[in-house]
Design a protein around this motif. Structure first.
Motif, short mmCIF file in Angstrom:
data_model
loop_
_atom_site.label_atom_id
_atom_site.label_comp_id
_atom_site.label_asym_id
_atom_site.label_seq_id
_atom_site.Cartn_x
_atom_site.Cartn_y
_atom_site.Cartn_z
N UNK A 90 10.92 -1.74 11.86
CA UNK A 90 10.35 -0.64 11.08
C UNK A 90 11.13 -0.45 9.80
N UNK A 91 10.44 0.03 8.77
CA UNK A 91 11.08 0.41 7.51
C UNK A 91 10.54 1.77 7.08
N UNK A 92 11.34 2.46 6.27
CA UNK A 92 10.97 3.76 5.73
C UNK A 92 10.95 3.65 4.22
N UNK A 93 9.86 4.10 3.61
CA UNK A 93 9.63 3.96 2.17
C UNK A 93 9.49 5.35 1.55
N UNK A 94 10.15 5.57 0.42
CA UNK A 94 10.01 6.85 -0.29
C UNK A 94 10.33 6.63 -1.77
N UNK B 36 1.75 7.24 -6.39
CA UNK B 36 0.65 8.06 -6.86
C UNK B 36 0.58 9.42 -6.18
N UNK B 37 1.59 9.78 -5.41
CA UNK B 37 1.67 11.11 -4.83
C UNK B 37 0.77 11.35 -3.64
N UNK B 38 0.25 10.31 -3.03
CA UNK B 38 -0.59 10.50 -1.85
C UNK B 38 0.23 10.89 -0.63
N UNK B 39 1.49 10.52 -0.62
CA UNK B 39 2.41 10.93 0.43
C UNK B 39 3.83 10.77 -0.10
N UNK B 40 4.79 11.26 0.66
CA UNK B 40 6.18 11.24 0.19
C UNK B 40 7.06 10.26 0.94
N UNK C 102 0.83 -1.21 0.00
CA UNK C 102 0.00 0.00 0.00
C UNK C 102 0.87 1.26 0.00
N UNK C 103 1.98 1.22 0.74
CA UNK C 103 2.87 2.38 0.77
C UNK C 103 3.50 2.64 -0.58
#
Length: 383
Positions: free
Chosen positions: A214-218, A97-101, A90-91
């Motif tokens: 935890x992971x960070x996605x961008x 799609x630009x819903x978040x960064x 989902x992330x």
């Protein structure tokens, strides 16, 4: 529309300690989250998306509040042990799609100490309470027994096949200083250990721990400016299965496994033979055998020989569960995030039991008792 491969995992971390830890589930999640952000050089102020899940449906809000994050995208999808891989899928879509960064996926679970959160206990009015609990299924290790026994029977195997999974993963665990079970074990010792519920002895069942990850996605574009080498998400898949294990069409094969895997391989445009390394959820020693077949790594009926012949072991053709897996390393109740983190470590070249030449890794997880599944395929290179 951005391709999924334009999204990367840039931060990854576990809690400072695993095992018995004097922190609540929320405390474990935020500890891992802070470490994942520090890993990539970002701060809570950079995050605008949060995903987390547990028996508390407001956990993403609690994580965001605890860290001072102002989130404009949240995901509390709860699918048991595969939840965090569902969050990853989902992330990826949200960032593409630009819903978040920047999305923070955080998990914490006081699975051993039971601090600061409810425990899952099906009530007598639930489906499980009405149709499964009366027959003595009081938890995963008893609920999975019939399927495991039928799997062995239909494949012409015996419990030795489970013992080979134990031995192989213990060899990996011996190289991991954080693994709870590290002592060498033989096939005979695995078979002769105290019985939990037939066909499972104690080493064939996962450990129980407190832990978090935890992971960070961008975006890949932003990832280039951060501290860590990006790990690209090539493809993901998720699927629902039977609502109860007793209602599976085939107790020896998971339709959710097959559909989640098929989706992930199609999304990534790769095949099983393209995978260098795999993390296969292992609440019991039978589940990796089923996953090897359902994901297409081996034909039906050949998973036992594949493991016994050393293919998943150190130096094998497909290294599997290289952190020792849930059987040996850690398992707080929902294991998916820890499997994902080991895939990331292998791709970064940072794993305790490092495997040379890994450029693609598959992580596959189960939700509940085969009620759901999720698969992710990661790479050191974009598609």
């Amino acid at each position: 529309m951005s391709r999924p491969s334009s999204v990367a995992i840039v931060g990854a971390a576990e809690t400072a300690e695993i095992g018995t830890v004097a922190l609540s589930s929320l405390g474990l999640a935020t500890d891992a989250a802070r470490r994942a952000l520090a890993d990539c050089g970002l701060t809570p102020a950079d995050v605008d998306g949060v995903a987390s899940s547990g028996l508390n449906p407001y956990l993403p809000t609690m994580v965001a509040h605890s860290l001072g994050i102002e989130a404009r995208w949240v995901d509390a999808t709860m699918m048991g042990g595969c939840s965090n891989l569902v969050h990853l899928a989902h992330a990826v879509a949200a960032v593409a799609h630009g819903q978040c960064e920047v999305v923070l996926i955080a998990h914490g679970e006081s699975g051993r100490s039971h601090l600061g959160g409810p425990m899952f206990r099906p009530g007598p009015d639930s489906w499980q309470g009405q149709f499964e609990l009366p027959y003595g299924t009081v938890g995963p290790m008893t609920l999975l027994t019939l399927g495991a026994s039928r799997f062995l029977h239909d494949r012409g195997l015996d419990r030795t096949a489970l013992a080979h999974v134990v031995v192989t993963q213990r060899e990996w665990a011996a190289r991991n200083p954080r693994a709870l079970r590290r002592d060498p074990i033989t096939v005979d010792e695995a078979l002769d250990a105290p019985l939990v519920a037939y066909p499972f002895t104690r080493p064939m069942c996962c450990v129980t721990t407190d832990a978090g990850g935890a992971v960070v996605v961008t975006s890949a574009a932003r990832a280039r400016d951060l501290l860590r080498p990006p790990v690209y998400v090539l493809g993901t898949g998720e699927a629902a299965g039977a609502a109860m294990a007793s209602q599976m069409p085939d107790l020896t094969s998971s339709d959710a496994f097959r559909r989640a895997g098929t989706c992930a391989f199609a999304d990534a445009s790769v095949r099983p033979q393209d995978i260098d390394h795999a993390m296969l959820y292992d609440a019991t020693a039978s589940i990796p055998l089923m996953a090897l077949e359902d994901l297409g790594f081996v034909p039906r009926g050949e998973s036992g020989a594949f493991v016994a012949d050393g293919n998943t072991a150190i130096g094998g053709s497909l290294p599997v569960n290289t952190n020792g897996g849930g059987l040996n390393y850690t398992h707080s109740g929902m294991y998916g995030i820890y499997a994902l983190l080991e895939s990331i470590r292998q791709l970064r070249g940072e794993a305790a039991a490092h495997v040379e030449g890994v450029t693609t890794s598959l992580t596959h997880t189960i939700g509940g008792m085969f009620q759901a599944a999720a698969t992710a395929i990661l790479s050191t290179e974009p598609a």
